[in-house]
Design a protein around this motif. Structure first.
Motif, mmCIF file in Angstrom:
data_model
loop_
_atom_site.group_PDB
_atom_site.id
_atom_site.type_symbol
_atom_site.label_atom_id
_atom_site.label_comp_id
_atom_site.label_asym_id
_atom_site.label_seq_id
_atom_site.Cartn_x
_atom_site.Cartn_y
_atom_site.Cartn_z
ATOM 1 N N TYR A 174 0.806 -1.222 0.000
ATOM 2 C CA TYR A 174 0.000 0.000 0.000
ATOM 3 C C TYR A 174 0.844 1.279 0.000
ATOM 4 O O TYR A 174 0.373 2.337 -0.443
ATOM 5 C CB TYR A 174 -0.995 -0.007 1.172
ATOM 6 N N LEU A 177 1.069 3.549 -3.084
ATOM 7 C CA LEU A 177 -0.183 4.245 -3.369
ATOM 8 C C LEU A 177 -0.268 5.580 -2.630
ATOM 9 O O LEU A 177 -0.930 6.510 -3.090
ATOM 10 C CB LEU A 177 -1.379 3.368 -2.988
ATOM 11 N N THR A 178 0.397 5.681 -1.481
ATOM 12 C CA THR A 178 0.357 6.934 -0.710
ATOM 13 C C THR A 178 1.201 8.024 -1.358
ATOM 14 O O THR A 178 1.109 9.190 -0.979
ATOM 15 C CB THR A 178 0.847 6.706 0.736
ATOM 16 N N GLN A 179 2.031 7.647 -2.330
ATOM 17 C CA GLN A 179 2.894 8.628 -3.017
ATOM 18 C C GLN A 179 2.364 9.017 -4.387
ATOM 19 O O GLN A 179 2.943 9.867 -5.057
ATOM 20 C CB GLN A 179 4.300 8.030 -3.190
ATOM 21 N N ILE A 180 1.260 8.434 -4.782
ATOM 22 C CA ILE A 180 0.825 8.503 -6.174
ATOM 23 C C ILE A 180 0.400 9.904 -6.622
ATOM 24 O O ILE A 180 0.467 10.226 -7.808
ATOM 25 C CB ILE A 180 -0.324 7.485 -6.405
ATOM 26 N N TYR A 181 0.006 10.753 -5.696
ATOM 27 C CA TYR A 181 -0.455 12.093 -6.059
ATOM 28 C C TYR A 181 0.641 13.147 -5.876
ATOM 29 O O TYR A 181 0.419 14.338 -6.114
ATOM 30 C CB TYR A 181 -1.675 12.485 -5.207
ATOM 31 N N SER A 195 6.977 5.156 -6.515
ATOM 32 C CA SER A 195 5.747 5.442 -7.246
ATOM 33 C C SER A 195 6.038 6.324 -8.453
ATOM 34 O O SER A 195 5.468 6.130 -9.533
ATOM 35 C CB SER A 195 4.721 6.119 -6.326
ATOM 36 N N TRP A 248 -10.998 2.460 -7.828
ATOM 37 C CA TRP A 248 -10.103 3.611 -7.993
ATOM 38 C C TRP A 248 -9.203 3.426 -9.219
ATOM 39 O O TRP A 248 -8.978 4.370 -9.977
ATOM 40 C CB TRP A 248 -9.272 3.784 -6.717
ATOM 41 N N ALA A 259 -6.036 10.036 -9.580
ATOM 42 C CA ALA A 259 -4.930 9.639 -8.694
ATOM 43 C C ALA A 259 -4.581 10.839 -7.819
ATOM 44 O O ALA A 259 -3.532 11.471 -7.960
ATOM 45 C CB ALA A 259 -3.727 9.197 -9.510
ATOM 46 N N HIS A 263 -8.677 10.291 -2.983
ATOM 47 C CA HIS A 263 -8.751 8.837 -3.184
ATOM 48 C C HIS A 263 -7.648 8.114 -2.408
ATOM 49 O O HIS A 263 -7.872 7.014 -1.886
ATOM 50 C CB HIS A 263 -8.654 8.488 -4.668
ATOM 51 N N THR A 264 -6.478 8.714 -2.356
ATOM 52 C CA THR A 264 -5.370 8.098 -1.620
ATOM 53 C C THR A 264 -5.709 7.942 -0.150
ATOM 54 O O THR A 264 -5.495 6.877 0.443
ATOM 55 C CB THR A 264 -4.093 8.943 -1.765
ATOM 56 N N THR A 268 -6.177 4.512 1.906
ATOM 57 C CA THR A 268 -5.339 4.257 3.079
ATOM 58 C C THR A 268 -6.192 3.985 4.308
ATOM 59 O O THR A 268 -5.921 3.050 5.079
ATOM 60 C CB THR A 268 -4.406 5.454 3.341
#
Length: 292
Positions: A174, A177-181, A195, A248, A259, A263-264, A268
């Protein structure tokens, strides 16, 4: 003071709670005093201190984990991070000196992740490994050792090592995914996170693969040391998170702007809550139910 409190990102500690509960659930016994002291130290002092230190070093303008609109960063944020680390260390001193040393290692890696002169964060693989090992397997080690009051080499059984591996893989799935934005802001600082290297769609695919590997490890682990029912509980509890992940991903394929921070944080929170519920059930089965 308000800005400092915001940069501590205390609610973010909730996302790290599942590994703590998993460590307790898999421990042979529970030392209540040690467990409470370590819980308070980590979730109210060590983790917030790490968040504050990261905020001070990054000085983000855009959204960061737990804060959609971070306030300006002052030297007070840095001072607060050091102060909280000291309190956290003083607390675990009530357990024993070995726990102090273990927490110092955790704090050191956390600082190295953000510190500008070292900055593991700018290295894709090294930064990812540092986070998933220390927020995953190493935290499992801290919790289980404290619960069993066993800080010797005898703690390192195959079961414990495999528990550490499962914890690490779950965080590894996971965390990207927390870095995706944050790709633009991270890259402007020279932080080429895993990411960023994978790209947005690549991050989803990578996380999906990591989740599948985690499920395979979980199946092996629970069947070997407990029973298949515990694996099914683990899997069923994660269904809402899996469905949201797919939802998502599909939205992001259609529109890359999906993204985003909102959504993140939903992903999470949902995945953390699902894991937490699952591990609380396992804790009940392994400890509370047996004592009835």
């Amino acid at each position: 003071m308000k800005n400092i409190l915001l940069h501590l990102r205390l609610p973010f500690s909730y996302f790290l709670l599942p590994v703590f509960i998993f460590g307790m659930a898999q421990s042979a016994q529970i030392d209540i005093f040690n467990s409470i002291i370590l819980f308070i130290s980590l979730h109210f002092f060590i983790y917030p201190a790490s968040n504050a230190y990261n905020s001070y070093m990054d000085k983000d303008i855009g959204s960061i984990g737990g804060l959609k609109n971070p306030p300006p960063v002052s030297i007070g944020v840095y001072i607060a991070s050091i102060f909280l680390d000291i309190i956290g260390l003083l607390m675990v001193a009530m357990i024993n000196i070995k726990m102090i040393l273990l927490i110092i290692v955790y704090i050191s890696v956390s600082k190295a992740y953000s510190w500008r002169k070292f900055r593991l964060k700018k290295y894709s693989i090294a930064g990812w490994l540092a986070v998933i090992i220390f927020q995953g397997g190493y935290t499992f080690l801290l919790v289980s050792m404290a619960c069993e009051n066993n800080f010797t080499i005898s703690w390192f059984t195959f079961q414990k090592i495999e528990g550490m591996l499962l914890s690490t893989m779950l965080i590894g799935a996971y965390y990207p995914l927390t870095q995706i934005y944050q790709h633009n802001e991270d890259s402007q600082r020279g932080d080429f996170t895993i990411s960023y290297r994978l790209g947005i769609k690549g991050t989803f695919i990578f996380s999906a693969i990591m989740f599948l590997i985690s499920f395979v490890i979980a199946y092996y682990y629970f069947n070997k040391y407990f029973d298949s029912n515990q694996f099914y509980i683990f899997g069923l509890c994660l269904i809402p998170a899996i469905l949201y992940f797919l939802y998502w991903f599909i939205k992001t394929i259609k529109d890359i702007r999906e993204a985003n921070f909102t959504h993140t944080m939903r992903m999470t929170f949902l995945s953390s809550t699902c894991l937490l519920i699952g591990f609380l059930i396992l804790f009940y089965l392994n400890h509370m139910l047996k004592s009835v």
